[in-house]
Design an enzyme around this catalytic site. Structure first.
Site, PDB file in Angstrom:
ATOM      1  N   HIS A 154      -0.473  -0.889  -4.715  1.00 35.84           N
ATOM      2  CA  HIS A 154      -1.721  -1.339  -5.325  1.00 35.84           C
ATOM      3  C   HIS A 154      -2.361  -2.500  -4.567  1.00 35.84           C
ATOM      4  O   HIS A 154      -3.475  -2.908  -4.898  1.00 35.84           O
ATOM      5  CB  HIS A 154      -1.480  -1.735  -6.788  1.00 35.84           C
ATOM      6  CG  HIS A 154      -2.583  -1.294  -7.699  1.00 35.84           C
ATOM      7  ND1 HIS A 154      -3.875  -1.096  -7.267  1.00 35.84           N
ATOM      8  CD2 HIS A 154      -2.592  -1.001  -9.035  1.00 35.84           C
ATOM      9  CE1 HIS A 154      -4.632  -0.712  -8.282  1.00 35.84           C
ATOM     10  NE2 HIS A 154      -3.878  -0.639  -9.369  1.00 35.84           N
TER      11      HIS A 154
ATOM     12  N   ASP B 117      -6.387   1.744  -4.403  1.00 36.36           N
ATOM     13  CA  ASP B 117      -6.803   1.667  -5.804  1.00 36.36           C
ATOM     14  C   ASP B 117      -6.720   3.052  -6.435  1.00 36.36           C
ATOM     15  O   ASP B 117      -6.543   4.068  -5.757  1.00 36.36           O
ATOM     16  CB  ASP B 117      -8.211   1.083  -5.938  1.00 36.36           C
ATOM     17  CG  ASP B 117      -9.248   1.849  -5.131  1.00 36.36           C
ATOM     18  OD1 ASP B 117      -9.226   3.101  -5.183  1.00 36.36           O
ATOM     19  OD2 ASP B 117     -10.077   1.211  -4.461  1.00 36.36           O
TER      20      ASP B 117
END
Length: 522
Positions: free
Chosen positions: A492, A496
């Site tokens: 992350h 995304d």
């Protein structure tokens, strides 16, 4: 037979050291594991042990001289083994009567950064006649099972490392008697001793030979084999009173400590829980119904890798389902014809090729992040790894350059890699360089997972099992379709949810519409 003892690595980045003191002199008889000298690095005082029985014939350095790592430290006349009885070698030639010579086989480099391995199995025994390139033993590194072949034909004279024990790279693995004209032409001395034992200071290196209390902060003198035994028995070796010179700890000291034959010394070091000692003592007892096994080799490497991945990478998971009905029909139509050509066509080559095509549009999933997450490297080559549940643990070989290969070429490479991996014999080159990974949990069972990223990659997908499930067709009729659940884990820090969703949609399109995949394969 004369041999040079090569000064081993004694610390990361250390290339030389000062010879503080010789603990033996020329002409002395020494035994394996006996301390030979103390050397000083810029970090610690280190004691060097012998790796053979024999007689010291020459000391190459004087006290106070600077010794070089990987250079000869001293010369000795090694005892040659005849059957089970040691015979002292004469201080003359290594060539025996009849033009034969006994030479050690030195364990070579078997992978980048690997310094030791476990001997899993000997494929020969002492006295066997072996041929050149004949497999001699299987050894286990933290990456793979490796088979060691013979360099020359001859007779196996001595096996230096027992099955289940640790062998050192650049150290003798076995001795072979062979024709003199096949020998190296020089004394077989390019080997290293076991890793030296660091000693904090001269004061802490000195301990009573008798069983007495050890001072707080005591640093144990012991060989790697003794330290390994202590670890396997869950014993703090620094608490074991040594009966050797300068308090050196031997195997019988550890065994006596475990059995309670000696009392635990007074120390401020953490005390080993009684449960740990009891578990070690009763590990193999038929009455306990339990056993203690060390985690080592590939399993230990996997444990370290997974722990580092989850502790340094913020994972997020994205799940989707893919309708494989049409792709399964295509594969079945091609399978038999390709089998006649020696090609095993599974579904996996289609998954990998479709992934490679999707990576062309979303290269960030084929990238790696540096240690402090300040730079991202995207790769043109798509080296797609496949997690294999092998007999030695989890291995992840990768098919190189999937972006350049056809489905048939990928299938050929995949068959080779999975066959080798299942036996634990995949090469280090096939394990290195992966850029993204597929874990096929569905081959065993299960539909959804939360896979752990194969660091330093940034994404991994777990494929669930294919299920026949009811779905609505374009006319609203319920039909049976072949459905597979896929579970992505992404880093992350750089990926995304929207990016991985769009990537998965494209990958899904290629798999659900094989014609679209074929068109994209330009």
């Amino acid at each position: 037979m004369k041999k040079d003892f090569i000064l081993p690595d004694i610390g990361e980045g250390i290339v030389e050291c000062e010879l503080v003191d010789w603990l033996v002199k020329e002409g002395d008889r020494i035994v394996e594991d006996q301390p030979i000298c103390d050397v000083m690095t810029d970090k610690a005082l280190v004691q060097i042990p012998a790796i053979y029985n024999g007689v010291v014939s020459k000391l190459y350095y004087a006290k106070g001289d600077i010794a070089k790592v990987h250079a000869p430290l001293f010369e000795m006349i090694v005892d040659v083994m005849a059957g089970d009885a040691p015979v002292v070698a004469a201080p003359v030639a290594a060539v025996a009567v009849g033009g034969k010579v006994v030479e050690d086989f030195i364990l070579p480099d078997i992978g980048e950064g690997i310094v030791e391995c476990e001997v899993v199995d000997w494929l020969v025994k002492e006295g066997d006649i072996i041929a050149e390139d004949q497999p001699v033993c299987d050894v286990m590194t933290d990456k793979a099972l490796v088979q060691i072949p013979a360099k020359h034909p001859g007779k196996v004279v001595k096996l230096y490392t027992a099955k289940g024990h640790i062998a050192k790279v650049h150290a003798p693995l076995f001795a072979i008697e062979m024709d003199a004209d096949l020998a190296s032409g020089q004394p077989p001395s390019a080997h290293q001793a076991p890793a030296a034992t660091p000693v904090a200071t001269t004061a802490t290196a000195t301990a009573p030979a008798a069983v007495t209390s050890l001072p707080a902060g005591h640093k144990a003198l012991a060989s790697p084999a003794v330290r390994r035994l202590a670890r396997e028995l869950s014993i703090d070796i620094h608490r074991v009173p040594g009966t050797g010179p300068k308090g050196r700890v031997f195997k019988h000291d550890v065994q006596a400590f475990v059995s309670g034959a000696v009392a635990a010394p007074a120390t401020t070091a953490p005390v080993v829980a009684p449960a740990a000692v009891n578990a070690a003592n009763t590990a193999n007892s038929a009455n306990t119904g339990r056993r203690v096994e060390p985690i080592k080799g590939i399993k230990a490497a996997m444990a370290r890798q997974m722990a580092e991945s989850v502790s340094t990478i913020p994972h997020f998971t994205y799940c989707e389902e893919i309708d494989l009905t049409d792709l399964i029909a295509l594969r079945l139509s091609l399978k038999d014809n390709l089998a006649k050509q020696g090609v095993k066509l599974t579904m996996m080559p289609f998954f990998m090729k479709a992934m490679s095509l999707a990576l062309n549009e979303f290269p960030i999933l084929n990238s790696q992040v540096n240690a402090d997450c300040s730079a991202l490297t995207c790769f043109d080559e798509h080296n797609i790894g496949i997690a294999v549940d092998s007999k030695v643990g989890l291995l992840v070989p990768n098919v190189k350059d999937c972006q350049r290969k056809s489905i048939v070429e990928i299938a050929t490479d995949l068959t080779r890699l999975t066959d080798l991996a299942r036996e634990g014999r995949v090469s280090p080159a096939d394990l290195k360089g992966g850029t993204i990974t597929i874990s096929n949990i569905g081959a065993i069972g299960g539909t959804v997972a939360t896979p752990i990223i194969n660091k330093p990659e940034v994404a991994i997908v777990a494929l669930g099992k294919v299920q026949q499930l009811p779905r609505f067709d374009a006319k609203g009729h319920v039909v049976a379709r072949s459905i597979m659940q896929v579970s992505w884990s992404g880093d992350h820090r750089v990926i995304d949810g929207g990016t991985i969703a769009r990537f998965t949609n494209l990958w899904k399109k290629y798999l659900e519409e094989p014609s679209a995949m074929l068109v994209a394969m330009r």
